[in-house]
Design a protein around this motif. Structure first.
Motif, PDB file in Angstrom:
ATOM      1  N   GLN A  35      -4.651  13.457  -3.307  1.00 27.16           N
ATOM      2  CA  GLN A  35      -4.550  12.299  -2.346  1.00 27.16           C
ATOM      3  C   GLN A  35      -4.952  11.261  -3.349  1.00 27.16           C
ATOM      4  OE1 GLN A  35      -8.305  13.235   0.050  1.00 27.16           O
ATOM      5  NE2 GLN A  35      -7.137  13.257   1.667  1.00 27.16           N
ATOM      6  N   SER A  36      -4.686  10.133  -3.099  1.00 25.98           N
ATOM      7  CA  SER A  36      -4.761   8.753  -3.803  1.00 25.98           C
ATOM      8  C   SER A  36      -6.749   8.468  -3.377  1.00 25.98           C
ATOM      9  CB  SER A  36      -4.060   8.169  -3.323  1.00 25.98           C
ATOM     10  OG  SER A  36      -3.624   7.773  -1.887  1.00 25.98           O
TER      11      SER A  36
ATOM     12  N   ILE B  73      -2.406   5.456   5.423  1.00 29.41           N
ATOM     13  CA  ILE B  73      -0.795   5.075   4.461  1.00 29.41           C
ATOM     14  C   ILE B  73       0.532   5.800   4.935  1.00 29.41           C
ATOM     15  CG2 ILE B  73      -0.059   4.544   2.062  1.00 29.41           C
ATOM     16  CD1 ILE B  73      -3.250   3.744   2.280  1.00 29.41           C
TER      17      ILE B  73
ATOM     18  N   LYS C 232       0.871  -1.289   0.207  1.00 30.38           N
ATOM     19  CA  LYS C 232       0.023  -0.028   0.038  1.00 30.38           C
ATOM     20  C   LYS C 232       0.895   1.421  -0.137  1.00 30.38           C
ATOM     21  CE  LYS C 232      -4.107  -2.487   2.568  1.00 30.38           C
ATOM     22  NZ  LYS C 232      -4.931  -2.360   3.674  1.00 30.38           N
ATOM     23  N   SER C 233       1.952   0.969   0.460  1.00 31.28           N
ATOM     24  CA  SER C 233       2.421   2.008   0.977  1.00 31.28           C
ATOM     25  C   SER C 233       3.299   2.919  -0.389  1.00 31.28           C
ATOM     26  CB  SER C 233       3.854   2.086   2.075  1.00 31.28           C
ATOM     27  OG  SER C 233       3.528   1.868   3.026  1.00 31.28           O
TER      28      SER C 233
ATOM     29  N   ASP D 280       1.206   6.164  -7.052  1.00 27.95           N
ATOM     30  CA  ASP D 280       0.349   6.851  -7.371  1.00 27.95           C
ATOM     31  C   ASP D 280       0.045   8.932  -7.346  1.00 27.95           C
ATOM     32  OD1 ASP D 280      -0.818   4.700  -8.269  1.00 27.95           O
ATOM     33  OD2 ASP D 280      -2.532   4.496  -6.052  1.00 27.95           O
ATOM     34  N   LYS D 281       0.851   8.810  -6.224  1.00 28.05           N
ATOM     35  CA  LYS D 281       0.935  10.299  -5.840  1.00 28.05           C
ATOM     36  C   LYS D 281       2.084  11.122  -6.285  1.00 28.05           C
ATOM     37  CE  LYS D 281      -0.720  11.981  -1.817  1.00 28.05           C
ATOM     38  NZ  LYS D 281      -0.517  12.576  -0.310  1.00 28.05           N
TER      39      LYS D 281
ATOM     40  N   ASN E 239       1.241   3.715  -2.739  1.00 32.52           N
ATOM     41  CA  ASN E 239       0.493   5.535  -2.513  1.00 32.52           C
ATOM     42  C   ASN E 239       1.583   6.550  -3.401  1.00 32.52           C
ATOM     43  OD1 ASN E 239      -1.866   6.994  -0.878  1.00 32.52           O
ATOM     44  ND2 ASN E 239      -0.273   7.265   0.459  1.00 32.52           N
TER      45      ASN E 239
ATOM     46  N   GLU F 156      -6.697   6.970   0.168  1.00 31.19           N
ATOM     47  CA  GLU F 156      -6.043   8.013   1.433  1.00 31.19           C
ATOM     48  C   GLU F 156      -7.691   8.576   0.818  1.00 31.19           C
ATOM     49  OE1 GLU F 156      -1.932   9.515   1.073  1.00 31.19           O
ATOM     50  OE2 GLU F 156      -3.548  10.651  -0.311  1.00 31.19           O
TER      51      GLU F 156
END
Length: 261
Positions: free
Chosen positions: A182-183, A192, A166-167, A173-174, A170, A186
């Motif tokens: 925000q992803s 996250i 997940k990290s 994505d960001k 994230n 989030e």
């Protein structure tokens, strides 16, 4: 998603996709071994003093690390028939009838008997012994297939829901694939944690183990990435050990000279 597919169609597609996963994993390992030097060692960075070149090197190093994250995350995309991702294969094979069929394929590898040496006829007692031995091996191989497939499925689902992945996603994505405030995670209320340095390593290692298991029991071919990793490392070492930088240390030049650049 694949509930309407028959067992043979699911297995055929799983085999095709697993072949592609192996290809993707090989390329990811190429990048990984280069990053072991470029990102995670000082082999290059110690040659570069305070200078404008240092800025360019930092950009290069960050880009190398980011593409590794992108390729790793792509292995863990959501299951979809158009995505060559681990979870697509998992969804195809996570079915009792599919696993039973793959186990039967593993068992069938031991049905045939060896050809007689020199054309000599095998006596009945020896023939019965060989049949018994092959039957036992076939049953063991089938059992190993079930265990291996179940482990691959369970491990894949564990990684898919892990905080580590997940990290990484994230971050991707960001800051890499998109410029998001925000992803999606989030916005859904998930908290996250920032990705830790080297946090991709356990995800990569887990991914390789899962792909090895899938390739062994879906495609019926044993595979190990260990040897290819040695070759990747040798290639990266040969390039970067021959790479020498000779750059002026700008911190030692007069400020007037610096202002001209």
């Amino acid at each position: 998603m694949y509930d309407t597919w028959d067992v043979n169609k699911r297995i055929t597609e799983a085999k095709r996709l697993t072949e592609r996963l192996v290809d993707h994993a090989h390329y990811l390992l190429d990048i990984r071994e280069n990053n072991a030097i470029v990102v995670y060692s000082d082999q290059l960075s110690k040659q570069i003093p305070r200078s404008y070149a240092a800025n360019a090197f930092n950009v290069f190093r960050e880009a190398m690390h980011q593409i590794e994250m992108v390729r790793l995350c792509a292995l863990w995309d959501q299951a979809h028939i158009d995505k060559e991702a681990i979870m697509t294969v998992v969804e195809l094979v996570d079915d009792d009838k599919v696993i039973e069929a793959l186990a039967e394929n593993a068992r069938a590898q031991y049905i045939s008997l060896p050809e007689p040496i020199g054309g000599q006829k095998i006596d009945d007692a020896t023939l019965e012994l060989l049949k018994a031995v092959n039957k036992k091996r076939g049953e063991e191989h089938a059992a190993n297939a079930v265990v291996g497939l179940r482990k691959a499925i369970a491990d894949a689902r564990a990684i898919k829901s892990s905080e580590g992945l997940k990290s990484i996603k994230n971050l991707r994505d960001k800051h890499v694939a998109h410029y998001l405030t925000q992803s999606n995670a989030e916005r859904s209320g998930d908290i996250i944690a920032p990705m830790k340095v080297g946090g991709e390593k356990p995800i990569l290692e887990g991914s390789l183990t899962i792909i090895e298991l899938l390739y062994s029991w879906v495609n019926g071919v044993g595979i190990s990435f260990a040897e290819s990793r040695k070759i990747d490392k040798k290639c990266a070492d040969e390039l970067w050990s021959s790479c020498k930088f000779e750059i002026a240390d700008r911190s030692k030049l007069p400020s007037k000279t610096l202002s001209l650049k």
